[in-house]
Write a protein that holds these residues in place. Structure first.
Motif, PDB file in Angstrom:
ATOM      1  N   TYR A 129     120.693 -24.506  56.705  1.00  0.00           N
ATOM      2  CA  TYR A 129     120.987 -25.088  58.012  1.00  0.00           C
ATOM      3  C   TYR A 129     120.372 -26.473  58.102  1.00  0.00           C
ATOM      4  N   TRP A 130     120.848 -27.249  59.044  1.00  0.00           N
ATOM      5  CA  TRP A 130     120.345 -28.601  59.207  1.00  0.00           C
ATOM      6  C   TRP A 130     118.932 -28.588  59.768  1.00  0.00           C
ATOM      7  N   GLY A 131     118.213 -29.666  59.516  1.00  0.00           N
ATOM      8  CA  GLY A 131     116.929 -29.872  60.168  1.00  0.00           C
ATOM      9  C   GLY A 131     117.138 -30.643  61.458  1.00  0.00           C
ATOM     10  N   ALA A 132     116.279 -31.620  61.701  1.00  0.00           N
ATOM     11  CA  ALA A 132     116.359 -32.379  62.949  1.00  0.00           C
ATOM     12  C   ALA A 132     117.605 -33.253  63.019  1.00  0.00           C
ATOM     13  N   LEU A 133     118.123 -33.672  61.859  1.00  0.00           N
ATOM     14  CA  LEU A 133     119.242 -34.607  61.833  1.00  0.00           C
ATOM     15  C   LEU A 133     120.415 -34.031  61.051  1.00  0.00           C
ATOM     16  N   CYS A 134     121.612 -34.476  61.418  1.00  0.00           N
ATOM     17  CA  CYS A 134     122.809 -34.117  60.663  1.00  0.00           C
ATOM     18  C   CYS A 134     122.716 -34.729  59.269  1.00  0.00           C
ATOM     19  N   PRO A 135     123.002 -33.955  58.213  1.00  0.00           N
ATOM     20  CA  PRO A 135     122.895 -34.503  56.850  1.00  0.00           C
ATOM     21  C   PRO A 135     124.017 -35.457  56.486  1.00  0.00           C
ATOM     22  N   VAL A 166     129.746 -22.441  47.718  1.00  0.00           N
ATOM     23  CA  VAL A 166     128.861 -23.282  48.520  1.00  0.00           C
ATOM     24  C   VAL A 166     128.638 -22.561  49.835  1.00  0.00           C
ATOM     25  N   TRP A 167     127.396 -22.636  50.375  1.00  0.00           N
ATOM     26  CA  TRP A 167     127.002 -21.823  51.520  1.00  0.00           C
ATOM     27  C   TRP A 167     126.337 -22.677  52.590  1.00  0.00           C
ATOM     28  N   THR A 168     126.694 -22.412  53.848  1.00  0.00           N
ATOM     29  CA  THR A 168     126.034 -23.069  54.975  1.00  0.00           C
ATOM     30  C   THR A 168     125.462 -22.000  55.908  1.00  0.00           C
ATOM     31  N   ALA A 169     124.459 -22.393  56.668  1.00  0.00           N
ATOM     32  CA  ALA A 169     123.736 -21.434  57.513  1.00  0.00           C
ATOM     33  C   ALA A 169     123.640 -21.955  58.938  1.00  0.00           C
ATOM     34  N   GLU A 170     123.103 -21.089  59.821  1.00  0.00           N
ATOM     35  CA  GLU A 170     122.841 -21.493  61.192  1.00  0.00           C
ATOM     36  C   GLU A 170     121.522 -20.868  61.647  1.00  0.00           C
ATOM     37  N   SER A 171     120.875 -21.556  62.575  1.00  0.00           N
ATOM     38  CA  SER A 171     119.651 -21.007  63.157  1.00  0.00           C
ATOM     39  C   SER A 171     119.747 -21.203  64.659  1.00  0.00           C
ATOM     40  N   TRP A 172     118.985 -22.141  65.210  1.00  0.00           N
ATOM     41  CA  TRP A 172     119.144 -22.483  66.620  1.00  0.00           C
ATOM     42  C   TRP A 172     119.396 -23.986  66.698  1.00  0.00           C
ATOM     43  N   CYS A 182     127.354 -22.390  61.559  1.00  0.00           N
ATOM     44  CA  CYS A 182     127.653 -22.370  60.124  1.00  0.00           C
ATOM     45  C   CYS A 182     129.123 -22.633  59.804  1.00  0.00           C
ATOM     46  N   PHE A 183     130.036 -22.359  60.742  1.00  0.00           N
ATOM     47  CA  PHE A 183     131.453 -22.491  60.430  1.00  0.00           C
ATOM     48  C   PHE A 183     131.926 -23.947  60.432  1.00  0.00           C
ATOM     49  N   THR A 184     131.409 -24.769  61.359  1.00  0.00           N
ATOM     50  CA  THR A 184     131.883 -26.145  61.469  1.00  0.00           C
ATOM     51  C   THR A 184     131.598 -26.960  60.202  1.00  0.00           C
ATOM     52  N   PRO A 185     130.340 -27.004  59.694  1.00  0.00           N
ATOM     53  CA  PRO A 185     130.115 -27.763  58.462  1.00  0.00           C
ATOM     54  C   PRO A 185     130.849 -27.181  57.265  1.00  0.00           C
ATOM     55  N   LEU A 186     131.044 -25.858  57.239  1.00  0.00           N
ATOM     56  CA  LEU A 186     131.739 -25.245  56.123  1.00  0.00           C
ATOM     57  C   LEU A 186     133.215 -25.647  56.114  1.00  0.00           C
TER      58      LEU A 186
END
Length: 338
Positions: free
Chosen positions: A12-18, A37-43, A47-51
């Motif tokens: 998942y992303w940190g403070a900024l969009c990668p 390739v795998w993307t995640a989500e937290s708060w 996860c679906f949008t970047p994927l």
């Protein structure tokens, strides 16, 4: 021996969009022959949008969520996102699911964290019904009743099936499971498992829980990789991650990551790590993480040492290693594994 595959774990992303960095890494991984390739989500990000963004700019690599949190969306909404992304990508989708933990579920999604194993089973069952599109979807489960007839209902709910015909009824479903009951259920109801920590030297920890896994069941742990001639330096980021997860996540009452470390043979160390973190002594907590544990669940050290350790992973039930790093790291691991 298993012929290992490689997956790119973007997390998942940190403070900024990668920005374009994640897309470029995915494109490089695809060129190198990575399987997924795998993307995640937290708060933060979902996860679906970047994927989907990555899927639009690649052509072959499989696209996985690691993981989509159950409480973030209803099972039918999750099935709709899966249906759409699988169709748009030409059948490349892997749906990775996970319940998350009580701090996120209750603190961020405002839902009770109860009976996670039962909730996961209901969730997967509904998604499979949607994708099968054999009949209007109904469920008499405790958590996701369809049609809903509880408090506040207008009594007008109607069983429905998706308007859109799914490209595949059998989109692979993986589950990120830690607890023994959840792992055992994953082997029965899912197509793959996403372990948080896995040691090829302690296969007995999970052996009984995987006895019902069908042929073709995939096991894809996230494995941190640091190529460095200085092993101590290479292990430090792994220990820092473990210290944070075991000592700083969850709560003093319940921390699933700490419990897993205990089951993997380090109960006393796990207790001490948590104690130090809760006292604000984080550096000491990280230093307390055993080098042995950090080394077993990662690939660290000089290239030749990593090449030798990969033989131990190939002798395990693991089918794919999900790794993260820059483009040079991806090239190095493609050379070593593929």
């Amino acid at each position: 021996m298993t012929k290992l595959k490689l997956g790119l774990q973007l997390g998942y992303w940190g403070a900024l969009c990668p920005g374009e960095n994640h897309t470029q890494l995915a494109q490089e991984a695809e060129k190198l022959g990575f399987d997924s390739v795998w993307t995640a989500e937290s708060w933060g990000n979902d996860c679906f949008t970047p994927l989907s963004w990555i899927g639009a700019q690649t052509s072959r690599i499989r696209l996985g969520t690691s993981v989509a949190q159950l409480s973030a969306r209803t099972p039918t909404a999750c099935a709709m996102a899966t249906l759409a992304l699988d169709a748009l990508s030409g059948g490349r989708m892997i749906l990775g699911l996970g319940v998350s933990g009580p701090q996120v579920v209750e603190g961020w999604y405002g839902q009770p964290y109860s009976k996670p194993v039962t909730r996961t089973r209901e969730y997967v069952d509904i998604i499979r019904k949607v994708l099968a599109r054999e009949a209007p979807v109904t469920s008499d489960g405790e958590f996701y009743p369809l049609p809903y007839e509880g408090p506040g209902s207008w009594g007008m709910g109607k069983p429905l099936k998706p308007i859109t015909h799914p490209l595949r009824a059998d989109v692979p479903i993986f589950i990120g499971a830690e607890g023994p009951r959840n792992v055992a259920q994953t082997a029965r109801i899912a197509d793959g498992w996403l372990p948080l920590y896995y040691s090829p030297y302690r296969q007995e920890v999970y052996a009984d829980q995987l006895v019902d896994a069908p042929e073709g069941f995939e096991i894809s742990p996230t494995v941190m990789v640091f190529i460095n001639d200085n092993l101590e330096e290479a292990l430090y980021p792994v220990k820092a991650m473990l210290g944070f997860y075991i000592g700083g996540m969850g709560s003093a009452k319940r921390n699933f990551h700490k419990e897993l470390m205990g089951r993997m043979g380090f109960p006393d160390e796990a207790e001490e790590i948590q104690r130090l973190f809760l006292e604000g002594r984080r550096d000491e907590g990280v230093a307390t993480v055993p080098d042995q544990f950090a080394d077993e669940i990662s690939l660290c050290g000089p290239k030749e040492r990593i090449r030798e350790k990969l033989q131990d992973w190939e002798k395990s039930p693991v089918t794919s290693l999900l790794i993260n790093g820059d483009q040079q790291m991806l090239r190095d691991m493609a050379e070593l594994v593929l």
